[in-house]
Design a protein around this motif. Structure first.
Motif, PDB file in Angstrom:
ATOM      1  N   ASP A  38       0.816  -1.222   0.000  1.00  0.00           N
ATOM      2  CA  ASP A  38       0.000   0.000   0.000  1.00  0.00           C
ATOM      3  C   ASP A  38       0.845   1.265   0.000  1.00  0.00           C
ATOM      4  O   ASP A  38       1.564   1.556   0.947  1.00  0.00           O
TER       5      ASP A  38
ATOM      6  N   SER B  32      -4.038  -6.158   0.766  1.00  0.00           N
ATOM      7  CA  SER B  32      -3.760  -4.807   1.243  1.00  0.00           C
ATOM      8  C   SER B  32      -3.561  -4.781   2.749  1.00  0.00           C
ATOM      9  O   SER B  32      -4.442  -5.114   3.526  1.00  0.00           O
ATOM     10  N   ASP B  35      -6.112  -2.382   4.419  1.00  0.00           N
ATOM     11  CA  ASP B  35      -7.432  -2.996   4.619  1.00  0.00           C
ATOM     12  C   ASP B  35      -7.408  -3.945   5.811  1.00  0.00           C
ATOM     13  O   ASP B  35      -8.359  -4.008   6.594  1.00  0.00           O
ATOM     14  N   HIS B  38      -7.565  -1.970   9.066  1.00  0.00           N
ATOM     15  CA  HIS B  38      -8.918  -1.490   9.376  1.00  0.00           C
ATOM     16  C   HIS B  38      -9.826  -2.642   9.810  1.00  0.00           C
ATOM     17  O   HIS B  38     -10.695  -2.463  10.661  1.00  0.00           O
ATOM     18  N   GLN B  39      -9.638  -3.795   9.199  1.00  0.00           N
ATOM     19  CA  GLN B  39     -10.457  -4.953   9.537  1.00  0.00           C
ATOM     20  C   GLN B  39     -10.347  -5.266  11.041  1.00  0.00           C
ATOM     21  O   GLN B  39     -11.338  -5.558  11.701  1.00  0.00           O
TER      22      GLN B  39
END
Lengths: 129, 361
Positions: A38, B32, B35, B38-39
């Motif tokens: 990322d 990612s 991601d 955040h999960q």
């Protein structure tokens, strides 16, 4: 593995595209963004800066690591992509659309010295082993 | 040849990008990293922590032994199942490792140590045991796997995955563990979220992982593990402290018991050399990314970043930095990044807890 045939490549994982107006757009490859993960920060060279071939001229940073970007060919910087600087994740979404900067090449024929898609594919595959 | 956990093939099947992590072949992400981060903050994620080592110490007089071996005071552990975070120091006050110790019974304590230091730790414990408490037994438990499930929904998901575990683990307070059937379940973690760390027989790890996955628990790689622990203000051994770092200069004073009269390894050294630096948080005000080893410029002298990254919760870069004692919370300092000096604000740790940013600039 996504390696468009119409682009030229470097061993340091930049892509370069000679455009109709004679300028060269430069970004990092799909493979490079995949390794970095990322993307959160892109620093492009200033417009007007003279670059030598192979010169360290930009930085991409993912959450994981910082990586230098090198000029594939010599030239002067004529544009930077503010969209990519503002939203670095564009590099992850489509590495070949996310050009970072454009140069006016000192000598357009220099691009012939870069890797073509087949040679770049071979390089990536050899690095995987 | 890299070492593999019992979940190695499962990670590959789930599309993980694998990396060499201190000699272990581990997943860094499954797509990612942001991601995944955040999960965990918003729902639930699971981590393969089988590379960490469980060590069981058993025998009579064990509490007395650990009172001397560890910098934190195991006398704080009164109820069975209670856990304590502690450093294990060398005689000059450097950190051999940071660990969690569980008090189970009067003759059984369980210790969990880091992967990269496991051999060194066991050798050190063994040496101290031979010298001071030869009646004790120190047993590394490579037969046990460990899966951490973290996030606001983590405990519910575990109860769905292991029917029957609820009764034994719902009453657990943070930093407390209980055994249930073949499981050992602690309400601990390394993310700043609620959740469990589950120890179980190796051969059952993949099945539990898949069951949790089926319940919507996302696999989380080491990449997000690092940004989660950084936001949570939790140290990483080898980066924020090591054999040559005084724990009082690594933000770990709260874990070092210098008030009780008991002696422990490293105590005399710490008393003889008070901290000259302090560890605080930095939030980068300019654009860029803070990283370990970057130099910090302050009016009171130089400092150094020990861990830095991008914080997905704050959407800006954060770091831990070792700074001169005169630097105060709220100060603005400069960080040297490549050829530039960028501004960063000095803040109190942690940066985030239970899904929320704690930083108000």
């Amino acid at each position: 593995m996504s390696i468009p045939a119409n682009l030229k490549y470097t061993k340091s994982h930049e892509w370069a595209k000679l455009e109709a107006d004679g300028l060269v757009a430069i970004g990092i490859t799909h493979h490079a963004q995949e390794l970095l993960g990322d993307m959160v920060y892109v620093e492009s060279p200033a417009v007007g800066r003279q670059l030598a071939a192979g010169e360290e001229c930009a930085v991409v940073e993912s959450v994981k690591a910082a990586s230098d970007v090198y000029a594939p060919v010599a030239g002067v910087v004529v544009a930077v992509n503010a969209e990519v600087t503002d939203t670095p994740e564009k590099v992850n979404q489509d590495a070949y659309a996310a050009w970072m900067f454009k140069i006016k090449p000192a000598n357009p024929a220099d691009l012939d010295g870069l890797l073509d898609a087949a040679a770049y594919r071979a390089l990536v595959e050899s690095e995987a082993h | 040849m890299l070492k593999q956990t019992p979940l190695n093939q499962t990670h590959r099947d789930m599309g993980a990008r694998m990396v060499d992590f201190g000699g272990w072949d581990m997943p860094v992400n499954y797509g990612s990293q942001i991601d995944e981060h955040h999960q965990v903050r918003r729902a639930a994620g699971m981590f393969d922590v089988c590379h960490m080592l469980v060590v069981d110490v058993t025998g009579a007089g064990i509490r007395e032994f650990l009172r001397y071996l560890l910098a934190n005071n195991v006398d704080k552990l009164k109820e069975p199942g209670k856990a304590l975070y502690s450093c294990m120091l060398n005689p000059v006050g450097g950190v051999i490792d940071d660990l969690i110790v569980y008090f189970m019974t009067d003759d059984w304590f369980r210790i969990v140590v880091n992967a990269g230091t496991a051999e060194k730790d066991v050798a050190w414990m063994e040496r101290q045991r031979a010298a001071r408490a030869p009646q004790l037994s120190i047993k590394p438990r490579r037969d046990l796997a460990m899966i951490a499930v973290q996030g606001p929904q983590a405990r519910e998901k575990v109860w769905q995955a292991i029917p029957g575990a609820r009764a034994a683990t719902e009453p657990l307070k943070p930093f407390q563990a209980a055994g249930f059937a073949q499981y050992f379940i602690g309400r601990t973690g390394y993310t700043g979220e609620d959740g469990f760390e589950i120890m179980l027989p190796q051969q059952e790890a993949a099945a539990l992982w898949k069951t949790l996955h089926g319940l919507g628990v996302a696999p989380i790689g080491l990449g997000a593990r690092d940004t989660l622990r950084l936001e949570a203000g939790m140290n990483l051994y080898g980066q924020d402290m090591d054999d040559n770092v005084n724990p009082l200069e690594a933000g770990l004073a709260w874990t070092v018991d210098l008030t009780s009269p008991r002696d422990f390894i490293g105590k005399q050294a710490l008393l003889a050399q008070p901290a000259a630096m302090q560890m605080l948080g930095l939030v980068l005000l300019d654009k860029g990314v803070l990283r370990g080893h970057q130099k910090v410029v302050t009016p009171h002298g130089p400092g150094e970043i020990t861990s830095g990254s991008f914080s997905p919760t704050l959407n800006q870069s954060i770091a831990f930095a070792r700074l001169p004692l005169a630097v105060a919370l709220g100060d603005t300092v400069q960080v040297e990044i490549r050829d530039k000096l960028l501004n960063a604000k000095v803040v109190k740790l942690p940066f985030a807890r239970n899904g929320k940013s704690l930083i108000n600039l």
